[in-house]
Write a protein that holds these residues in place. Structure first.
Motif, short mmCIF file in Angstrom:
data_model
loop_
_atom_site.label_atom_id
_atom_site.label_comp_id
_atom_site.label_asym_id
_atom_site.label_seq_id
_atom_site.Cartn_x
_atom_site.Cartn_y
_atom_site.Cartn_z
N ALA A 29 0.84 -1.20 0.00
CA ALA A 29 0.00 0.00 0.00
C ALA A 29 0.88 1.25 0.00
O ALA A 29 0.42 2.33 -0.38
CB ALA A 29 -0.93 -0.01 1.21
N GLY A 92 1.74 11.95 -9.12
CA GLY A 92 1.10 10.98 -8.23
C GLY A 92 -0.20 11.53 -7.69
O GLY A 92 -0.64 12.63 -8.06
N THR A 93 -0.81 10.78 -6.80
CA THR A 93 -2.10 11.17 -6.23
C THR A 93 -2.04 12.54 -5.57
O THR A 93 -2.92 13.38 -5.75
CB THR A 93 -2.53 10.12 -5.19
OG1 THR A 93 -2.43 8.83 -5.79
CG2 THR A 93 -3.94 10.35 -4.69
N THR A 94 -0.98 12.77 -4.80
CA THR A 94 -0.86 14.03 -4.07
C THR A 94 -0.87 15.21 -5.04
O THR A 94 -1.60 16.19 -4.82
CB THR A 94 0.47 14.04 -3.27
OG1 THR A 94 0.47 12.89 -2.41
CG2 THR A 94 0.62 15.30 -2.44
N HIS A 121 -6.54 10.09 3.50
CA HIS A 121 -5.09 10.29 3.60
C HIS A 121 -4.84 11.81 3.72
O HIS A 121 -5.63 12.60 3.20
CB HIS A 121 -4.49 9.75 2.30
CG HIS A 121 -3.01 9.69 2.23
ND1 HIS A 121 -2.23 10.81 1.97
CD2 HIS A 121 -2.14 8.66 2.36
CE1 HIS A 121 -0.96 10.45 1.94
NE2 HIS A 121 -0.87 9.15 2.18
N SER A 123 -3.18 13.65 2.10
CA SER A 123 -3.16 14.33 0.80
C SER A 123 -4.56 14.61 0.27
O SER A 123 -4.70 15.33 -0.72
CB SER A 123 -2.34 13.54 -0.22
OG SER A 123 -2.97 12.32 -0.47
N ASN A 169 -11.85 8.92 -0.74
CA ASN A 169 -11.12 7.81 -1.35
C ASN A 169 -12.05 6.61 -1.57
O ASN A 169 -13.07 6.48 -0.91
CB ASN A 169 -9.84 7.45 -0.58
CG ASN A 169 -10.10 6.95 0.82
OD1 ASN A 169 -11.08 6.26 1.08
ND2 ASN A 169 -9.21 7.29 1.75
N VAL A 171 -10.86 3.45 -1.43
CA VAL A 171 -10.40 2.47 -0.43
C VAL A 171 -9.48 3.20 0.53
O VAL A 171 -8.59 3.95 0.11
CB VAL A 171 -9.64 1.31 -1.12
CG1 VAL A 171 -9.00 0.39 -0.08
CG2 VAL A 171 -10.55 0.51 -2.04
N ASN A 173 -6.40 3.75 2.85
CA ASN A 173 -5.06 3.16 2.92
C ASN A 173 -4.73 2.68 4.32
O ASN A 173 -3.92 1.78 4.50
CB ASN A 173 -4.00 4.17 2.46
CG ASN A 173 -3.88 5.35 3.37
OD1 ASN A 173 -4.86 6.04 3.62
ND2 ASN A 173 -2.70 5.58 3.91
N ASP A 199 -10.27 9.62 -4.87
CA ASP A 199 -8.87 9.24 -4.67
C ASP A 199 -8.81 7.72 -4.84
O ASP A 199 -9.29 6.97 -3.99
CB ASP A 199 -8.44 9.68 -3.26
CG ASP A 199 -7.08 9.13 -2.86
OD1 ASP A 199 -6.53 8.29 -3.60
OD2 ASP A 199 -6.59 9.52 -1.79
N HIS A 224 3.09 4.40 -8.93
CA HIS A 224 4.02 3.53 -8.19
C HIS A 224 3.32 2.47 -7.36
O HIS A 224 3.95 1.52 -6.88
CB HIS A 224 4.98 4.35 -7.32
CG HIS A 224 4.33 5.02 -6.15
ND1 HIS A 224 4.29 4.46 -4.91
CD2 HIS A 224 3.69 6.21 -6.04
CE1 HIS A 224 3.67 5.29 -4.07
NE2 HIS A 224 3.29 6.35 -4.74
N LYS A 225 2.00 2.61 -7.17
CA LYS A 225 1.27 1.57 -6.43
C LYS A 225 0.71 0.51 -7.37
O LYS A 225 0.11 -0.47 -6.93
CB LYS A 225 0.15 2.20 -5.61
CG LYS A 225 0.69 3.13 -4.51
CD LYS A 225 -0.41 3.68 -3.64
CE LYS A 225 -0.01 4.93 -2.90
NZ LYS A 225 0.67 4.72 -1.64
N1 PMP Z 1 -4.29 8.69 -1.04
C1 PMP Z 1 -4.21 7.44 -0.59
C2 PMP Z 1 -5.47 6.70 -0.23
C3 PMP Z 1 -2.96 6.83 -0.47
O1 PMP Z 1 -2.86 5.59 -0.02
C4 PMP Z 1 -1.79 7.55 -0.82
C5 PMP Z 1 -0.40 6.95 -0.67
N2 PMP Z 1 -0.19 6.29 0.53
C6 PMP Z 1 -1.94 8.85 -1.30
C7 PMP Z 1 -3.21 9.38 -1.39
C8 PMP Z 1 -0.75 9.67 -1.70
O2 PMP Z 1 -0.13 9.09 -2.79
P1 PMP Z 1 1.29 9.59 -3.30
O3 PMP Z 1 2.18 9.68 -2.11
O4 PMP Z 1 1.72 8.55 -4.28
O5 PMP Z 1 1.06 10.91 -3.95
#
Ligand code: PMP
Length: 406
Positions: A29, A92-94, A121, A123, A169, A171, A173, A199, A224-225
């Motif tokens: 994860a 990435g997601t952030t 999360h 982010s 989100n 799911v 994390n 998310d 990357h996930k």
């Molecule tokens: N949202 C969720 C639900 C995550 O699990 C993660 C990474 N742990 C993020 C956002 C942030 O992802 P990243 O660090 O790849 O930008």
């Protein structure tokens, strides 16, 4: 045919020893490992193609552009976006969530409302708080119960014409709980004109995504996930909204014309892709999608859910072990603590000595930890290459940690 040994053999890192033991990698994860096809794609780009995209007339630049655009179309198909220009490459997601929160700034007024959930999360919390600071909007949070299930009647009472964003989100994390985004989206559509952000960082690795069927306005995830390199990610946005909102970063690539008096912006998706992109990474993201497609999403899902069921069953046989979050409706993650052992990282350190990689701590979800009144959990998280034997090793490791720490 699902051949786990064949899958494992594609991941060079998995045959490593860590602290003299076979590596048992259960921190998926946080990030997944990369198969040879992804590593080769990355290497091929830098050894045979490396050139900047979209600007060059020369052959390598055209090749790099073509390969990156092929990858964009793979992502489009992977999430079933209507158009390839609705797929934007990010870090990435952030970055995806920050992009949205910034790009909609001028659509948000004082006292407008943004709804997120307790399960987010950081982010998917902080960028919205920053937006609230910029605009005077208010942040509201969907509460959860003891099982980490969101209390969606909150939406019935709180959605209104003031709601501008609902961002959740798919799911969690920290807990692995699958949120009922169908219900969240249906309620939001019925009671407001809010834009919906999903998310997908923890859902994309585990099940098929269809953004059109889902009917979200934005969907973000990290490469990357899903077996792709770090520094890659995707923001999907509906065309009409992407056309309406402001760019995030200004610079090269994102302009149509630029003068000191006035700049006009490039068409989608380039309006949101300022500067030199991560070309090699974006191409390798396409290779990661090919890897997942070859195994087949339904095979991935059934293998991972068998792993999760087995892990939960075996872990719960350990006396004093508590799993956080609803057990029946989750994916990819099992988050737990041992009674009487307050510091999750002590367990993580013992597991590490046994070659087992898990994550311990707050998992960038401090509000969830506060809710349960704990500093953190031990989190084991699964990917397609994990095996039942590895879960047995984890369970034995946790028992050993319990004996050593109690
Ligand atoms: N949202 C969720 C639900 C995550 O699990 C993660 C990474 N742990 C993020 C956002 C942030 O992802 P990243 O660090 O790849 O930008």
């Amino acid at each position: 045919m699902f051949d786990i040994q064949n899958i494992r053999s594609q991941f060079p890192i998995l045959s490593q020893k860590v602290n003299g033991k076979d590596l048992v990698y259960l921190d998926n994860a946080a990030t997944s490992q990369k198969p040879m096809s992804v590593l080769k794609s990355w290497e091929k780009y830098y050894s045979e193609i490396n050139a900047n995209v979209h600007r060059g007339i020369h052959t390598l630049s055209q090749l790099a552009t073509e390969e990156m655009e092929v990858s964009r179309r793979k992502v489009q198909k992977f999430i079933n976006a209507k158009n390839d220009f609705e797929v934007i490459f990010t870090k990435g997601t952030t970055e995806g969530i920050n992009l949205i929160a910034y790009a909609i700034t001028n659509l948000i007024k004082k006292d407008d409302e943004i709804i997120i959930s307790y399960l987010e999360h950081h982010s998917n919390i902080v960028p919205w708080q920053m937006l609230c600071e910029r605009t005077g909007a208010k942040l509201k949070v969907i509460p959860m119960d003891e099982n980490g299930i969101l209390q969606l009647d909150f939406l019935d009472k709180n959605l209104s014409e003031k709601t501008k964003i609902v961002s959740v989100n798919q799911v969690s994390n920290a807990l692995g709980v699958i949120n009922s985004i169908e219900e969240i989206i249906a309620k939001t559509r019925a009671n407001s004109d809010a834009m919906i952000v999903i998310d997908g960082a923890q859902s994309v690795p585990h099940f098929k995504i269809d953004v059109q069927k889902m009917d979200c306005d934005f969907f973000v995830f990290s490469g990357h996930k899903i077996y792709a390199p770090m520094g890659t990610g995707i923001l999907y946005g509906k065309e009409e909204i992407l056309r309406k909102i402001q760019p995030f970063h200004g610079g090269g690539e994102m302009i149509a014309t630029c003068s000191f008096e006035k700049t006009t912006y490039a068409d989608l998706p380039f309006k949101f892709e300022a500067g030199t992109p991560n070309v090699g990474g974006n191409i390798a993201l396409g290779a990661a999608i090919d890897f997942m497609d070859q195994i087949g999403q339904s095979n991935i899902q059934s293998h991972e859910s068998a792993l999760l069921d087995y892990a939960q069953k075996k872990l719960l046989e350990i006396e004093g072990l508590k799993i956080y979050g609803e057990k029946a409706n989750r994916t990819g993650v099992v988050s737990f603590n041992l009674e009487g052992i307050g510091i999750a990282s002590d367990v993580g350190m013992i597991l590490d000595k046994l070659g087992i990689a898990v994550r311990t701590g707050h998992h960038c979800t401090q509000p969830i930890m506060e809710f349960f009144n704990i500093a953190g959990t031990v989190r084991a998280s699964f990917a397609v290459y994990n095996t039942m034997e590895e879960i047995d090793i984890l369970v034995e490791g946790v028992k050993k940690a319990q004996r050593m720490l109690s």
